[in-house]
Design a protein around this motif. Sequence first.
Motif, PDB file in Angstrom:
ATOM      1  N   SER A   1       0.813  -1.220   0.000  1.00 27.24           N
ATOM      2  CA  SER A   1       0.000   0.000   0.000  1.00 27.24           C
ATOM      3  C   SER A   1       0.842   1.264   0.000  1.00 27.24           C
ATOM      4  O   SER A   1       0.296   2.370  -0.040  1.00 27.24           O
ATOM      5  CB  SER A   1      -0.922   0.004   1.232  1.00 27.24           C
ATOM      6  N   ASP A   2       2.182   1.131   0.044  1.00 31.72           N
ATOM      7  CA  ASP A   2       3.073   2.296   0.032  1.00 31.72           C
ATOM      8  C   ASP A   2       3.408   2.670  -1.405  1.00 31.72           C
ATOM      9  O   ASP A   2       3.834   1.818  -2.191  1.00 31.72           O
ATOM     10  CB  ASP A   2       4.367   1.997   0.797  1.00 31.72           C
ATOM     11  N   SER A   3       3.236   3.938  -1.759  1.00 34.80           N
ATOM     12  CA  SER A   3       3.537   4.377  -3.115  1.00 34.80           C
ATOM     13  C   SER A   3       4.266   5.709  -3.099  1.00 34.80           C
ATOM     14  O   SER A   3       4.175   6.474  -2.128  1.00 34.80           O
ATOM     15  CB  SER A   3       2.250   4.510  -3.938  1.00 34.80           C
ATOM     16  N   SER A   4       5.002   5.962  -4.175  1.00 32.44           N
ATOM     17  CA  SER A   4       5.737   7.226  -4.302  1.00 32.44           C
ATOM     18  C   SER A   4       5.918   7.549  -5.774  1.00 32.44           C
ATOM     19  O   SER A   4       5.862   6.665  -6.643  1.00 32.44           O
ATOM     20  CB  SER A   4       7.107   7.141  -3.608  1.00 32.44           C
ATOM     21  N   THR A   5       6.153   8.816  -6.062  1.00 34.75           N
ATOM     22  CA  THR A   5       6.448   9.264  -7.423  1.00 34.75           C
ATOM     23  C   THR A   5       7.621  10.231  -7.390  1.00 34.75           C
ATOM     24  O   THR A   5       7.895  10.850  -6.359  1.00 34.75           O
ATOM     25  CB  THR A   5       5.240   9.977  -8.061  1.00 34.75           C
ATOM     26  N   GLN A   6       8.318  10.322  -8.516  1.00 33.63           N
ATOM     27  CA  GLN A   6       9.372  11.319  -8.658  1.00 33.63           C
ATOM     28  C   GLN A   6       9.590  11.609 -10.129  1.00 33.63           C
ATOM     29  O   GLN A   6       9.143  10.856 -10.996  1.00 33.63           O
ATOM     30  CB  GLN A   6      10.672  10.857  -8.004  1.00 33.63           C
ATOM     31  N   SER A   7      10.275  12.714 -10.404  1.00 33.82           N
ATOM     32  CA  SER A   7      10.539  13.103 -11.785  1.00 33.82           C
ATOM     33  C   SER A   7      11.435  12.081 -12.462  1.00 33.82           C
ATOM     34  O   SER A   7      12.238  11.399 -11.804  1.00 33.82           O
ATOM     35  CB  SER A   7      11.195  14.486 -11.829  1.00 33.82           C
ATOM     36  N   LEU A   8      11.324  12.000 -13.784  1.00 27.86           N
ATOM     37  CA  LEU A   8      12.015  10.952 -14.534  1.00 27.86           C
ATOM     38  C   LEU A   8      12.575  11.524 -15.823  1.00 27.86           C
ATOM     39  O   LEU A   8      11.920  12.311 -16.520  1.00 27.86           O
ATOM     40  CB  LEU A   8      11.024   9.821 -14.847  1.00 27.86           C
TER      41      LEU A   8
END
Length: 359
Positions: free
Chosen positions: A319-326
């Motif tokens: 249930s842990d999620s993350s986003t970052q620039s790519l």
Amino acid sequence: MPEKVPTNIITGFLGTGKTTAINHLLQTKPENERWAILVNEFGQVGLDEALIPDQDGLFIKELAGGCVCCALGPALTINLAMLLRRAKPHRLLIEPTGLGHPSGIVDTLKGISFCDVIDLRSIICLLDPGVLEHPQIMAHETFSDQLSLADVIVLNKCDLRPAELVQEAERRSRALFPPKQTVVRTEYGVFPAALLDLVCNEQLEQVFPGQQPAQQQKQAHQKDEHKLHAHSHSHNHSQSHDHSDAHGQTAQIQPQPGQPVNLTGHNDGYYSSGWVFHVNDQFDLKRVTQWLEQVPGAVRIKAALQGSERWISYNRVGSDSSTQSLAWRRDSRIEIISTTEPQLDEQRSALLACLNSVF
């Protein structure tokens, strides 16, 4: 190129942060060295190449579609030989799938094909202390094999887990047999690059190549005192990728705008569903990430996604999620690993509904 290439296996179960750890290790790479990375993914489409930033002197080879030491065994020998010949690296890092048994890789590296060119050093296993709350993972044979084979255990994500779980995970790690050379705690996958050069002698002592006993004791003390949070920032350079595809399907991925390609796999109780979208397909990033967070049965999701104004990487473990620039700009791709058989028509319809535009 050294006479024998220093080589490390960076292992760990699904979602423990192996790729993030490798990215931090790359920040320590001397500018005058060439490093090669062999990445094996359980899913079919291959995403780690998109998630590893550009850098001079870096050569990457992906093997997608199963465990590199089982289903892809012959491909390991072929592609490793090609990578060594092309890159002539000063160091080789191998990242097996989180569902892979690293013992087969060790057998290959020590076998007749590579024993004269590979210097196998520490096998490093990343461990998320949160796994103690998931008995189905604790009972998984691959999970146990990864810990048993490791020389070093890195307790990752310690900032995200309760202190009592971290303490218990460290206690259990130090009690494992064979004994580990060291167990360290860290966050964001950052650990001292010096651990790469640990080797194991017959007494399972901490030994660094070329060091005398007094130096070993000093190094071990320094290692225990080392703070794991300081790290340098990488620079943007051109990157060399090996796109030869002796192993399978990824070379055949040719999606059209609005017509994604889907590749699936199933092994050892886990299912993979991979989607590749044309570079002209743009997502509503808020909508697609909301959908990814609700995919039923998913234990691991990785994605490289193009929005109308930016590209992002998406990472979900449980249930842990993350986003970052790519920085990736080739195509959008999504890999979903689940314990239940995926409903492909539903996935396709949901993802198409998340497209912002097709042009």
